[in-house]
Design a protein around this motif. Sequence first.
Motif, short mmCIF file in Angstrom:
data_model
loop_
_atom_site.label_atom_id
_atom_site.label_comp_id
_atom_site.label_asym_id
_atom_site.label_seq_id
_atom_site.Cartn_x
_atom_site.Cartn_y
_atom_site.Cartn_z
N HIS A 273 -7.22 -3.91 -0.98
CA HIS A 273 -6.74 -4.00 0.60
C HIS A 273 -5.64 -3.24 0.44
CE1 HIS A 273 -6.33 -7.61 -1.70
NE2 HIS A 273 -4.68 -7.28 -0.38
N GLU A 274 -5.17 -2.90 -0.79
CA GLU A 274 -4.06 -3.39 -1.18
C GLU A 274 -3.31 -1.97 -0.44
OE1 GLU A 274 -1.86 -4.79 -2.44
OE2 GLU A 274 -1.94 -6.11 -2.88
N THR A 275 -1.95 -1.30 -0.26
CA THR A 275 -1.35 -0.17 0.17
C THR A 275 -0.95 0.94 -0.45
OG1 THR A 275 0.87 -0.84 0.37
CG2 THR A 275 -0.54 -0.98 2.20
N GLY A 305 -13.73 -4.71 -3.81
CA GLY A 305 -13.57 -6.28 -3.85
C GLY A 305 -11.84 -6.79 -3.45
N SER A 306 -11.87 -8.18 -2.59
CA SER A 306 -11.24 -8.41 -2.09
C SER A 306 -10.55 -10.35 -1.67
CB SER A 306 -9.80 -7.17 -1.11
OG SER A 306 -8.97 -8.08 -0.57
N ALA A 307 -9.59 -10.70 -1.72
CA ALA A 307 -9.96 -11.93 -1.10
C ALA A 307 -9.34 -12.06 0.50
CB ALA A 307 -8.89 -12.73 -1.33
N THR A 308 -8.36 -10.58 0.52
CA THR A 308 -8.52 -10.30 2.25
C THR A 308 -8.63 -8.59 1.94
OG1 THR A 308 -5.88 -10.18 0.86
CG2 THR A 308 -6.07 -11.93 1.85
N PRO A 309 -9.53 -9.11 2.92
CA PRO A 309 -10.09 -6.81 3.31
C PRO A 309 -9.40 -6.51 3.72
CG PRO A 309 -12.05 -8.79 2.86
CD PRO A 309 -10.61 -9.23 2.67
N SER A 310 -8.84 -4.95 3.94
CA SER A 310 -8.21 -4.43 4.86
C SER A 310 -9.13 -4.76 6.24
CB SER A 310 -8.72 -3.26 4.81
OG SER A 310 -9.59 -2.52 4.34
N LEU A 311 -8.66 -5.06 7.68
CA LEU A 311 -9.31 -4.98 8.64
C LEU A 311 -10.95 -4.28 8.79
CD1 LEU A 311 -7.47 -7.35 9.78
CD2 LEU A 311 -8.13 -6.15 11.37
N GLU A 312 -10.61 -2.45 8.46
CA GLU A 312 -11.47 -1.52 8.75
C GLU A 312 -12.20 -2.25 7.91
OE1 GLU A 312 -7.55 0.50 9.12
OE2 GLU A 312 -8.24 -1.23 8.45
N SER A 313 -12.50 -2.28 6.69
CA SER A 313 -13.58 -2.75 5.50
C SER A 313 -14.07 -4.30 5.62
CB SER A 313 -12.64 -2.94 3.80
OG SER A 313 -12.14 -1.62 3.12
N PHE A 314 -13.45 -4.91 6.19
CA PHE A 314 -14.74 -6.45 6.85
C PHE A 314 -15.40 -5.98 7.96
CE2 PHE A 314 -14.97 -10.93 8.18
CZ PHE A 314 -15.54 -11.02 7.13
N PRO A 584 -6.77 1.12 14.25
CA PRO A 584 -7.69 1.23 13.87
C PRO A 584 -8.64 -0.39 13.97
CG PRO A 584 -7.25 2.42 12.93
CD PRO A 584 -6.11 2.17 13.68
N PRO A 585 -9.65 -1.11 13.70
CA PRO A 585 -11.38 0.39 13.37
C PRO A 585 -11.45 1.05 14.57
CG PRO A 585 -11.71 -2.67 13.63
CD PRO A 585 -10.20 -2.26 13.64
N TYR A 586 -11.59 0.39 15.65
CA TYR A 586 -11.50 1.31 17.13
C TYR A 586 -11.69 2.73 17.24
CZ TYR A 586 -12.94 -3.65 17.61
OH TYR A 586 -13.27 -4.91 17.94
N SER A 587 -10.15 2.82 16.26
CA SER A 587 -9.44 4.40 16.10
C SER A 587 -9.45 4.60 15.03
CB SER A 587 -8.84 4.47 16.94
OG SER A 587 -7.72 4.32 16.52
N ARG A 588 -9.36 5.86 14.50
CA ARG A 588 -8.74 6.75 13.32
C ARG A 588 -7.29 7.20 13.84
NH1 ARG A 588 -13.61 8.52 12.09
NH2 ARG A 588 -13.50 9.72 13.77
N ILE A 589 -6.76 7.18 13.08
CA ILE A 589 -5.49 7.84 13.15
C ILE A 589 -4.89 9.14 12.01
CG2 ILE A 589 -2.75 6.97 12.63
CD1 ILE A 589 -4.15 5.57 14.73
N ILE A 590 -4.62 10.09 13.36
CA ILE A 590 -3.34 11.27 12.64
C ILE A 590 -1.99 11.34 12.93
CG2 ILE A 590 -3.35 13.61 12.60
CD1 ILE A 590 -6.02 13.92 13.63
N HIS A 591 -1.32 11.05 11.85
CA HIS A 591 -0.27 10.57 12.36
C HIS A 591 0.82 12.08 12.14
CE1 HIS A 591 4.63 8.55 11.13
NE2 HIS A 591 4.13 8.74 11.81
#
Length: 680
Positions: A273-275, A305-314, A584-591
């Motif tokens: 999950h880490e940025t 692996g993570s105790a707090t996965p990114s919302l997208e991964s979970f 996200p996870p309902y979309s992908r972002i282009i910034h």
Amino acid sequence: MSFARARPLQTKNYLFTVTCLLPYNEAMEYVLCAVSAGSGSKDFFTYSVPESLRSQIKVGHIVSLSFRGKKSAGIVIAPAQKPDFKTIEITGILEGPLPEHLVNIIPWMRDYYASPVSEIVKTILPTGVLKKRREVATQKIRGQIRKRPELTINQAKIVKDILNKTDKPHLVFGVTGSGKTEVYLDVLEKVIKDGKQAIILVPEVALTPQTVLRFEERFTGQVALYHSYLKETERAQVWKSVFEGKKNIVIGSRSALYLPFKSLGLIVIDEEHETSFKQDNNPKYLTSEVAEKFREITGTHLVMGSATPSLESFFYAKSGKYYLHKIEERYVQEKMPETVIVDMRNEFKYGNKSIFSERLQGEIKEVLDNKRQVVLFMNRRGFSTFVSCRDCGYVVMCPKCDIPLVYHETRSQTGLYCHHCDYKTSVPTICPECKSHAIKYFGKGTQKIESEIRHFFPKARVKRMDADSVKKDHKNIYEEFKNKNFDILIGTQMIAKGWDLPDVDLVGIVSADNMLNLPDFRASEHAFSLITQVSGRTGRGTKRGKVILQTYNPDNPILAMAARHDYEAFYESELPKRKELFYPPYSRIIHLLYSNKDLKKCEEESSALSKEIVQEIIKGNKNIVLVGPSPAFLPKINNLYRFQIILKVGPNENLESIAKKVVKYTGIKLKVDINPVGIV
């Protein structure tokens, strides 16, 4: 273009496939090369091959060549047809050939991340790799060999499932201290026995010493360490040892993903999950996305692996795109630490103007009296957040960035600093606006905490760990703290990630509020993750672990869920908000970030750009939503004004195709970031 003798491939919308880049064994008279010269070009260039090298050269070879009159290096991407223009000959073969997955990733990253080819090549061929090397002393990894623990029934099942399935990534979701590393080790043991190689990625260099030690205990002499803090010669030696098959396991930061493993069998992304797994500069890649491409090409095991996965991964794991494995108890059956939320409004009301609540002060004293250790967490560097005049309200700003300067106080350097452009100046004694002497420091950072903790506990041995203090000393700080050479560790998010500290009885989160109030759709996710992760540094090997969480907003539900270590409740509460706002996870972002020295031009040109994107790319497609242009969260950096445009792209749209269409707008003034981890 001005460079006439080695032109790019002349095929419209050319997109490589995996099969076209398989090893090419026939003699090649012309080759297409990805060049490392810093041209900023997104093109590949055609070169001719001297007759003496035609029987030797292969796809993936690193070659010496000339680019715009200067010596450079390149990677052979594919055979090429004889072009209708005069070409330059490559001058020699330097190394290689590189493994197939590294060659394939170059055109994919070029198209998907809108990145110059030269920056991708530099990522794959770090500085020093092609220079004449001298042998350097290998790093000695010392530590007590521990008894190998037996896996729980659940852990053993997870290991078996991972080894049996490579068609999708695996997400290991386990609370802090649940034994995820033991799962990685057992999967790795089987992979190594099968003659394969492995990459273990960690989010911070500060985590690597303990991780290397754990793996070296099990795989003596086979483990190498790779990250940006190594000297150029050290990185080159690791690169060479991996290429020659002398090292089968590498532990490192995200750059280790591009080492030339010829028989890749396992990629582990710990704390996925880490940025920090997102690259800030070109190529602006997301490690998990590149690793997934490598899995597709090589058939390797990919474990996150993570105790707090990114919302997208979970979300992907819950919906079946990933395999989901849960570990819901700590490995040695310790309970999760108790978390106490302290309302700092009451502290101020009853006359306590200190950074530390009376509860936190009392808990620190008790832990120190018991000869145990304390971790104090504050996700902000410096002594004070800003310096202001109490009479007129003037705030000392960075002249280049229009943001408050941060006060730092150390033995060698005291003054005001900008963390974005490195501008520095002294603290004014008189207000420039009203000429008052009422200059005051507001806010608090890690230096301020260190100063106050030394005041309250003068006999305590204190160490601070943040980007200003740590530099290259992360390994020594970890070892000194674990060996109980000091009592209190103060730090930013560096200390929140993965450290195994069995003598820590108390974690104090000095302020949770500065994590929650950022104008970013991921602010809640990052805050929950940081609080949960830093809380996990206590209660390992003891039943006395406790967390004191100080806040001026004790009713915030994010804090309550983090205090309960209830990730799934947070996930279920956050998901509807993301869906409603089409994030996200309902979309992908282009910034898209547009910059200009002239504010009016920046606003006008970014507005014109957004209209063109609507007409040329969106064309009424309701599955693509454009937001902006609007001033960026930091509207001016280093004398450049900044406006941002956000494209939200639905999951059924071809993001790669849309990204390629956006590429034509990129340049010095416009930067593109695909799937950013934050949009502040």
